[in-house]
Design a protein around this motif. Structure first.
Motif, short mmCIF file in Angstrom:
data_model
loop_
_atom_site.label_atom_id
_atom_site.label_comp_id
_atom_site.label_asym_id
_atom_site.label_seq_id
_atom_site.Cartn_x
_atom_site.Cartn_y
_atom_site.Cartn_z
N ILE A 1 67.89 41.03 113.17
CA ILE A 1 67.61 39.53 113.13
C ILE A 1 67.40 38.72 112.07
O ILE A 1 66.58 39.25 111.27
N ASP A 2 68.14 37.80 111.61
CA ASP A 2 67.85 37.22 110.45
C ASP A 2 66.83 36.14 110.05
O ASP A 2 66.30 35.97 111.42
N THR B 1 61.33 45.32 107.81
CA THR B 1 61.14 43.91 107.79
C THR B 1 61.34 43.33 106.30
O THR B 1 60.50 43.76 105.21
N TRP B 2 62.16 42.57 105.87
CA TRP B 2 62.37 42.16 104.48
C TRP B 2 61.74 40.65 104.33
O TRP B 2 62.03 39.88 105.32
N VAL C 1 64.86 41.25 109.92
CA VAL C 1 64.28 42.27 110.57
C VAL C 1 65.26 43.33 111.12
O VAL C 1 66.21 42.84 111.63
N THR C 2 65.13 44.61 110.85
CA THR C 2 66.28 45.44 111.42
C THR C 2 65.79 46.53 111.76
O THR C 2 64.52 47.22 111.25
N GLU D 1 57.88 46.46 113.91
CA GLU D 1 58.54 45.49 112.96
C GLU D 1 58.48 44.07 113.23
O GLU D 1 58.17 43.31 112.46
N ILE D 2 58.55 43.72 114.45
CA ILE D 2 58.36 42.27 115.05
C ILE D 2 56.91 41.80 114.60
O ILE D 2 56.60 40.98 114.32
N GLY D 3 55.88 42.71 114.92
CA GLY D 3 54.46 42.70 114.10
C GLY D 3 54.40 42.22 112.78
O GLY D 3 53.94 41.22 112.80
#
Ligand SMILES: Nc1ncnc2c1ncn2[C@@H]1O[C@H](COP(=O)(O)OP(=O)(O)OP(=O)(O)O)[C@@H](O)[C@H]1O
Ligand SMILES: [Zn+2]
Length: 628
Positions: free
Chosen positions: A603-604, A466-467, A454-455, A435-437
């Motif tokens: 994390i927003d 990831t939105w 990201v959640t 997701e961080i990617g």
């Protein structure tokens, strides 16, 4: 179900009646023959034929539908004494029966031992079945009095599966966000209400209007609103219901529908999913479908069979106008097309206003913020969103819907139910990197939409999400924006591969890759964005344009197919390299973000960008991101 006397009586009465006749049927015809139908000694069929040939058989009685014979025969070995013998016959021996009939052997055929009881029972069941049927019919009728507001009446499930609403009770005010479509259809209301105005000056009133648009955009609602505004009955059927297994059923349903409509004119007929019957004839797999074509032909015949001023207007809906048989679109049939698209920002706001009429919103909630938070939502999605938010509010025992519920409801409508997060483990770490990617690449690639959050809280099928906040009402999309999206979508897989090594990559990227391939292929075949040049090579339905006609994919040359595939591969490979490079060059911040994500689960976007900005410069577009 709520307790009601009516239901009790309706269910217990038939049950008692059936019970009674079962009980009675079981005894009533216990046959007297039972005693005759027995013989202790058996004889083979071959022996029986031999006896028959040698004239020893005196009488034959057939039982059990001709499977057993009780034979009286004289047995020479027993001083020609008469014997009763039982013979099992090969099933259904018709020659035997006719032979016995022609002989002077006494021959009789009896219903089988249990036959008597069963037939008696069946005979007795006909009555109760009729009775129950009658009761249910009465019940249906009495609860569906025609003419009641908004009452749906189903005309005999087995025959014509259309619904009729005498009054839909829906007005144009209930339909929002699709103003152009509404305007175009305003005239249809006048056709229905005052046909004279048009016929007086010699204008031919159109018979059919085709509503074109994706599911959930309000096509049905719009059709109902037209009927409601004009105050005429609304007949509806779905194209898929026309087409049944049995040839001829669909056509007869069409006939019934139009007959009923003519009896109730002026009225409106709505055919949902018309593509189910209206596909190009002869285009089906294996040369076509007789039943569907017959149904379609009947529909065309019926449409030609009445004049425009009869007061019947047919509205059909589809999201695949390209597959429709051209005969349907000729003048005098569905010659008007109205596009009903997913609403834009303003449209969404209007729809939210309609659907929040009966909902309690906290003063802090602005519908505009919700509209901004829901790009791509259709009317049906928005209605669903507000309802989900209301359900969450009730569950949390609050007295008004707050932004927290709206937020959760959006996630839920888009991605499905929330699941339980994984406990810290290797796979959780891998998902976090994935997701961080996505998020990191989304942030560092210049043309990408900004990260919203990201959640690691799973939803639906996804273990993490990831939105992004899409650029509102963007309209046209450039080649570099498409490539940015492809790169972002590859970010998950790129991170997995860079951090854990190629042998550790997971199935988690399956959905991403599907998107990636779709976008890259469209760049090549639809938008002419590859080295093959500005050519449209494929329609949305996967057909290919060659010379004058669209053909199915298999019809174009292998070499074109190979060239397309090569171009698609080049685009994807290029984007994948960029994605991996970004991960490599930003490994430190990537690790830090992963640790934070595992700790916080969500994390927003704002916080995410701040952390990234500590390590590297953000592209200009990402520096000022409007938040909700
Ligand atoms: N434009 C709109 N304004 C208000 N409500 C809408 C709108 N579009 C959809 N809705 C809501 O969504 C529900 C479903 O929409 P509807 O069935 O009309 O969509 P549709 O386009 O006919 O979809 P489908 O093609 O799947 O049948 C409606 O009953 C209504 O509550
Ligand atoms: Zn992914």
């Amino acid at each position: 179900m709520k307790f009601s006397w009516k239901v009790l009586v309706l269910w217990t009465l038939p049950a008692l009646i059936i019970g009674f006749f079962f009980w009675q049927g079981a005894f009533a015809s216990a046959p007297a023959e039972m005693t005759k139908n027995t013989a202790s000694t058996r004889m083979t069929y071959g022996r029986f034929l031999e006896y028959l040939d040698t004239g020893r058989v005196k009488s034959v009685d057939l039982y059990e539908g001709g499977r057993t014979a009780i034979v009286e025969a004289v047995d020479p070995e027993l001083d020609n004494r008469m014997q009763r013998l039982r013979v099992d016959l090969p099933y259904n021996a018709p020659e035997l029966v006719s032979r016995l009939r022609d002989s002077n052997i006494s021959f009789d055929s009896h219903p089988m031992r249990n036959d008597g009881a069963i037939w008696g029972l069946l005979g007795n069941l006909v009555f109760p079945v009729l009775l129950i049927g009658g009761l249910f019919f009465l019940f249906r009728r009495s609860s569906n009095i025609p003419g009641g507001p908004g009452q749906a009446m189903n005309f005999g499930k087995s025959k014509a599966r259309f619904q009729m609403e005498a009054k839909t009770g829906i007005k144009f005010d209930d339909v929002a966000g699709i103003d152009e479509a509404k305007e175009e259809l305003q005239e249809v209301v006048t056709f229905l209400k005052q046909p004279e105005r048009f016929t007086a000056v010699g204008a031919k009133i159109p018979k059919g209007v085709l509503l074109v648009g994706p599911p959930g955009t309000g096509k049905t609602l719009l059709a109902k609103a037209i009927a409601g505004e004009a105050g005429v009955p609304f007949f509806s059927i779905s194209g898929s219901e026309f087409v049944e297994m049995f040839v001829g059923v669909g056509a007869s349903r069409v006939r019934d529908l139009f007959k009923k409509a003519k009896d109730n004119a002026p009225c409106l007929i709505f055919i949902d999913e018309i593509d189910a019957v209206g596909r190009q004839r002869g285009a089906g797999i294996g040369g076509g479908n007789d039943e569907r074509e017959q149904t379609l032909n009947q529909l065309l015949t019926e449409m030609d069979g009445f004049e425009g001023n009869t007061g019947i207007i047919i509205i059909a809906a589809t999201n695949r106008p390209d597959v429709l048989d051209s005969a349907l679109l000729r003048p005098g049939r569905f010659d008007r097309q109205v596009i009903v698209d997913a609403p834009d920002l303003k449209g969404r706001l209007e729809i939210l206003k309609v659907h929040s009429r009966n909902k309690k919103l906290a003063p802090s909630v602005s519908l505009e913020a919700i509209a901004r938070r829901s790009p791509g939502f259709t009317g049906a999605d928005l209605a669903n969103l507000l309802n989900e938010a209301a359900i969450l509010t009730a569950r949390r025992r609050k007295d008004a819907i707050t932004l927290a519920e709206i937020d959760d409801a959006v996630d839920r409508v888009v991605a499905g139910m929330e699941g339980t997060p994984l406990v810290d483990s290797k796979s959780k770490r891998l998902i976090a990197y994935h997701e961080i990617g996505h998020a990191l690449i989304g942030t560092l690639v210049k043309e990408h939409d900004p990260v919203q959050k990201v959640t690691l809280i799973p939803r639906g099928q996804a273990q993490g999400l990831t939105w992004f906040t899409p650029d509102e009402e963007q309209g046209l999309i450039s080649r570099s924006q498409l490539k940015a999206r492809i790169t972002g979508a590859l970010g998950g897989r790129a991170a997995e591969a860079e951090i854990f090594g190629h042998s550790e990559i997971t199935t988690g990227a399956g959905g991403d890759l599907q998107q990636v391939s779709g976008m890259a292929r469209q760049m090549v075949t639809r938008f002419g964005m590859s080295e093959l040049g500005p050519l449209s090579l494929e329609s949305q339905g996967g057909e290919v344009f060659l010379g004058r006609d669209w053909m199915s994919r298999s019809e174009y040359s292998e070499s074109i197919a190979a060239q397309i595939d090569a171009q698609v591969r080049t685009i994807v490979a290029e984007c994948y390299e960029i994605a991996k490079q970004i991960i490599r060059e930003n490994r430190t911040v990537c690790d830090r973000l992963v640790d934070l994500l595992i700790e916080k689960e969500t994390i927003d976007g704002e916080e995410f960008r701040q952390i990234v900005a500590e390590y590297t410069d953000l592209p200009e577009k990402q520096q000022f991101v409007p938040t909700l």
